[in-house]
Design a protein around this motif. Structure first.
Motif, mmCIF file in Angstrom:
data_model
loop_
_atom_site.group_PDB
_atom_site.id
_atom_site.type_symbol
_atom_site.label_atom_id
_atom_site.label_comp_id
_atom_site.label_asym_id
_atom_site.label_seq_id
_atom_site.Cartn_x
_atom_site.Cartn_y
_atom_site.Cartn_z
ATOM 1 N N ILE A 276 0.868 -1.195 0.000
ATOM 2 C CA ILE A 276 0.000 0.000 0.000
ATOM 3 C C ILE A 276 0.896 1.233 0.000
ATOM 4 N N GLY A 277 0.581 2.143 -0.886
ATOM 5 C CA GLY A 277 1.308 3.407 -0.941
ATOM 6 C C GLY A 277 0.412 4.561 -0.521
ATOM 7 N N VAL A 278 0.948 5.439 0.309
ATOM 8 C CA VAL A 278 0.194 6.601 0.802
ATOM 9 C C VAL A 278 0.984 7.859 0.475
ATOM 10 N N GLU A 279 0.323 8.814 -0.162
ATOM 11 C CA GLU A 279 0.960 10.088 -0.490
ATOM 12 C C GLU A 279 0.086 11.234 0.008
ATOM 13 N N PHE A 280 0.741 12.196 0.619
ATOM 14 C CA PHE A 280 0.078 13.418 1.079
ATOM 15 C C PHE A 280 0.941 14.565 0.566
ATOM 16 N N LEU A 281 0.597 15.085 -0.605
ATOM 17 C CA LEU A 281 1.447 16.043 -1.294
ATOM 18 C C LEU A 281 0.761 17.392 -1.420
ATOM 19 N N VAL A 282 1.554 18.443 -1.352
ATOM 20 C CA VAL A 282 1.060 19.806 -1.515
ATOM 21 C C VAL A 282 1.613 20.353 -2.815
ATOM 22 N N THR A 283 0.717 20.697 -3.728
ATOM 23 C CA THR A 283 1.103 21.257 -5.026
ATOM 24 C C THR A 283 0.342 22.549 -5.232
ATOM 25 N N GLY A 284 1.061 23.669 -5.149
ATOM 26 C CA GLY A 284 0.392 24.964 -5.284
ATOM 27 C C GLY A 284 -0.597 25.162 -4.160
ATOM 28 N N GLN A 286 -3.208 23.108 -3.670
ATOM 29 C CA GLN A 286 -3.973 21.885 -3.500
ATOM 30 C C GLN A 286 -3.211 20.841 -2.693
ATOM 31 N N ILE A 287 -3.990 20.072 -1.941
ATOM 32 C CA ILE A 287 -3.473 18.879 -1.270
ATOM 33 C C ILE A 287 -3.928 17.669 -2.075
ATOM 34 N N ARG A 288 -2.980 16.802 -2.375
ATOM 35 C CA ARG A 288 -3.293 15.575 -3.119
ATOM 36 C C ARG A 288 -3.050 14.394 -2.182
ATOM 37 N N LEU A 289 -4.144 13.722 -1.839
ATOM 38 C CA LEU A 289 -4.090 12.588 -0.918
ATOM 39 C C LEU A 289 -4.392 11.317 -1.703
ATOM 40 N N GLU A 290 -3.401 10.441 -1.807
ATOM 41 C CA GLU A 290 -3.561 9.228 -2.616
ATOM 42 C C GLU A 290 -3.283 7.985 -1.774
ATOM 43 N N VAL A 291 -4.141 6.982 -1.940
ATOM 44 C CA VAL A 291 -3.937 5.657 -1.349
ATOM 45 C C VAL A 291 -4.054 4.642 -2.481
ATOM 46 N N ARG A 292 -3.019 3.876 -2.721
ATOM 47 C CA ARG A 292 -3.016 2.875 -3.801
ATOM 48 C C ARG A 292 -2.621 1.509 -3.239
ATOM 49 N N ASP A 293 -3.100 0.480 -3.879
ATOM 50 C CA ASP A 293 -2.765 -0.885 -3.456
ATOM 51 C C ASP A 293 -2.449 -1.723 -4.686
ATOM 52 N N ASN A 294 -1.949 -2.911 -4.480
ATOM 53 C CA ASN A 294 -1.615 -3.823 -5.578
ATOM 54 C C ASN A 294 -2.607 -4.977 -5.661
ATOM 55 N N GLY A 295 -3.840 -4.682 -5.257
ATOM 56 C CA GLY A 295 -4.883 -5.709 -5.255
ATOM 57 C C GLY A 295 -5.544 -5.864 -6.602
ATOM 58 N N PRO A 296 -6.686 -6.534 -6.624
ATOM 59 C CA PRO A 296 -7.378 -6.834 -7.884
ATOM 60 C C PRO A 296 -8.140 -5.644 -8.459
ATOM 61 N N GLY A 297 -8.180 -4.551 -7.756
ATOM 62 C CA GLY A 297 -8.979 -3.423 -8.234
ATOM 63 C C GLY A 297 -10.448 -3.652 -7.960
ATOM 64 N N PHE A 298 -11.298 -2.697 -8.362
ATOM 65 C CA PHE A 298 -12.730 -2.855 -8.130
ATOM 66 C C PHE A 298 -13.499 -1.929 -9.060
ATOM 67 N N VAL A 299 -14.743 -2.221 -9.211
ATOM 68 C CA VAL A 299 -15.640 -1.386 -10.002
ATOM 69 C C VAL A 299 -16.315 -0.404 -9.063
ATOM 70 N N ASP A 300 -16.292 0.877 -9.402
ATOM 71 C CA ASP A 300 -16.891 1.905 -8.537
ATOM 72 C C ASP A 300 -18.408 1.827 -8.639
ATOM 73 N N ASP A 301 -18.952 0.866 -7.957
ATOM 74 C CA ASP A 301 -20.383 0.600 -8.000
ATOM 75 C C ASP A 301 -20.882 0.527 -6.566
ATOM 76 N N ARG A 302 -21.966 1.225 -6.263
ATOM 77 C CA ARG A 302 -22.455 1.275 -4.892
ATOM 78 C C ARG A 302 -22.923 -0.103 -4.395
ATOM 79 N N SER A 303 -23.119 -1.009 -5.291
ATOM 80 C CA SER A 303 -23.591 -2.322 -4.863
ATOM 81 C C SER A 303 -22.491 -3.154 -4.234
ATOM 82 N N THR A 304 -21.223 -2.796 -4.507
ATOM 83 C CA THR A 304 -20.121 -3.546 -3.921
ATOM 84 C C THR A 304 -19.789 -2.987 -2.551
#
Length: 348
Positions: A276-284, A286-304
């Motif tokens: 898992i990678g976590v980034e909390f970066l300040v650009t200009g 804006q704050i860019r907050l990212e959380v990424r993983d190496n899992g299977p991914g998922f469909v952005d569907d409210r049913s899941t």
């Protein structure tokens, strides 16, 4: 009138800075130095001092008589009518013997600048008193501020303890839940209470009680979320240092906690170790907050199950003026962006 003083004696009194006059035993002004003539007027020579007094003549008469009979200087004062008007004069009287006229009084008047110096001294004393009062008031205010800070820290400590207690109660309730959905809901609520508690803990240890370090903030939340799994994932962090205002840190903490929990629960690969990678970066601005993983991914569907928790994230980001983007590339990447200026503006 003939001057009953030698040239040497006249030279001595002319060297004196203060105004000087010599008064005979009957009160006649025998002579004056240049300073006295300039400040009091030349018309006084040869006149009776008692006739020139404004006000209490008896006090001046007593002063002259006592000076004639004393071997030590006497301090006195008189209101004297001069060419420039009535002047209030402080003076000293010394007995003096004149060869031609007999006993006399050597009267030395204090210089006006001496009076000014006395007034300045009085002002300095008054200023010192005022400074002392201000220092006392400052000490009282500082003590009040210290007491207020102690009370605030005690309040934060109690809030943190209460949140931890509620989180523990929810976890206990989750263990006794009769359905998987109820257990999951209770555990999710417990982790959210834990995230808020982490912010309160940082606030309790903060020096200012107004801001929190982004590095401490992210590290604390990552540590809390990673404790949810037995097989601890490999977590990498990249955090730009910035001081976050207290008010928006709670919703930001809930956003980061939700993304971390989702990544830990649902982002585990089938064979490789979970990363898992976590980034909390300040650009200009804006704050860019990212959380990424190496899992299977998922469909952005409210049913899941995983996607449904992102509804809370989107709602919190809307409050902060931000948005959530999801990318699928070698796992899931959840990217939250929010304006830094709005966060700082919420502090005022």
């Amino acid at each position: 009138m003939n001057m009953p003083l030698s040239s040497e004696a006249l030279g001595v009194i002319e060297c004196l800075n203060e105004a000087v006059m010599i008064v005979s035993a009957d009160g006649t002004v025998v002579c004056m130095n240049r300073t006295a003539k300039r400040s009091l007027g030349q018309a006084l020579v040869g006149r009776s001092l008692f006739e020139l007094i404004e006000g209490d003549r008896e006090a001046v008469t007593t002063f002259i008589q006592r000076s004639l009979s004393s071997s030590s200087p006497l301090i006195g004062a008189m209101n004297l009518r001069t060419d420039s008007g009535v002047q209030h004069l402080q003076c000293r009287g010394n007995r003096l013997s004149l060869a031609a006229a007999g006993p006399a009084v050597f009267v030395r008047f204090e210089r006006p600048d001496m009076d000014r110096f006395g007034a300045l001294t009085l002002q300095v004393k008054e200023l010192n008193v005022e400074i002392a009062k201000r220092k006392h008031a400052e000490a009282v205010l500082l003590e009040s501020l210290r007491e207020r800070e102690l009370l605030m820290r005690e309040l934060q400590h109690r809030v943190k303890n209460n949140l931890q207690m509620l989180s523990g109660m929810l976890i206990g309730a989750a263990r006794e839940a009769t359905s998987e959905e109820a257990e999951a809901a209770l555990r999710d609520a417990a982790t959210r209470f834990s995230a808020v508690s982490s912010v309160q803990q940082l606030l309790y240890g903060s020096d200012t009680l107004e801001t929190i370090s982004s590095e401490d903030f992210v590290t604390s939340l990552v540590r809390g979320a990673s404790s949810l799994t037995r097989a601890e994932p490999v977590i990498t962090m990249r955090v730009d240092p910035v001081q976050l205002p207290i008010e928006p840190t709670i919703p930001i903490a809930l956003v980061l906690n939700e993304l971390l929990v989702n990544a830990i629960k649902y982002g585990s690969p089938a064979e490789d170790q979970q990363r898992i990678g976590v980034e909390f970066l300040v650009t200009g601005d804006q704050i860019r907050l990212e959380v990424r993983d190496n899992g299977p991914g998922f469909v952005d569907d409210r049913s899941t199950r995983r996607a449904s928790g992102l509804g809370l994230v989107r709602a919190l980001l809307r409050q902060l003026g931000g948005r959530l983007d999801i990318e699928q590339e070698n796992g899931a990447q959840c990217i939250a962006t929010l304006p830094l200026s709005r966060l700082r503006g919420s502090q005022t």
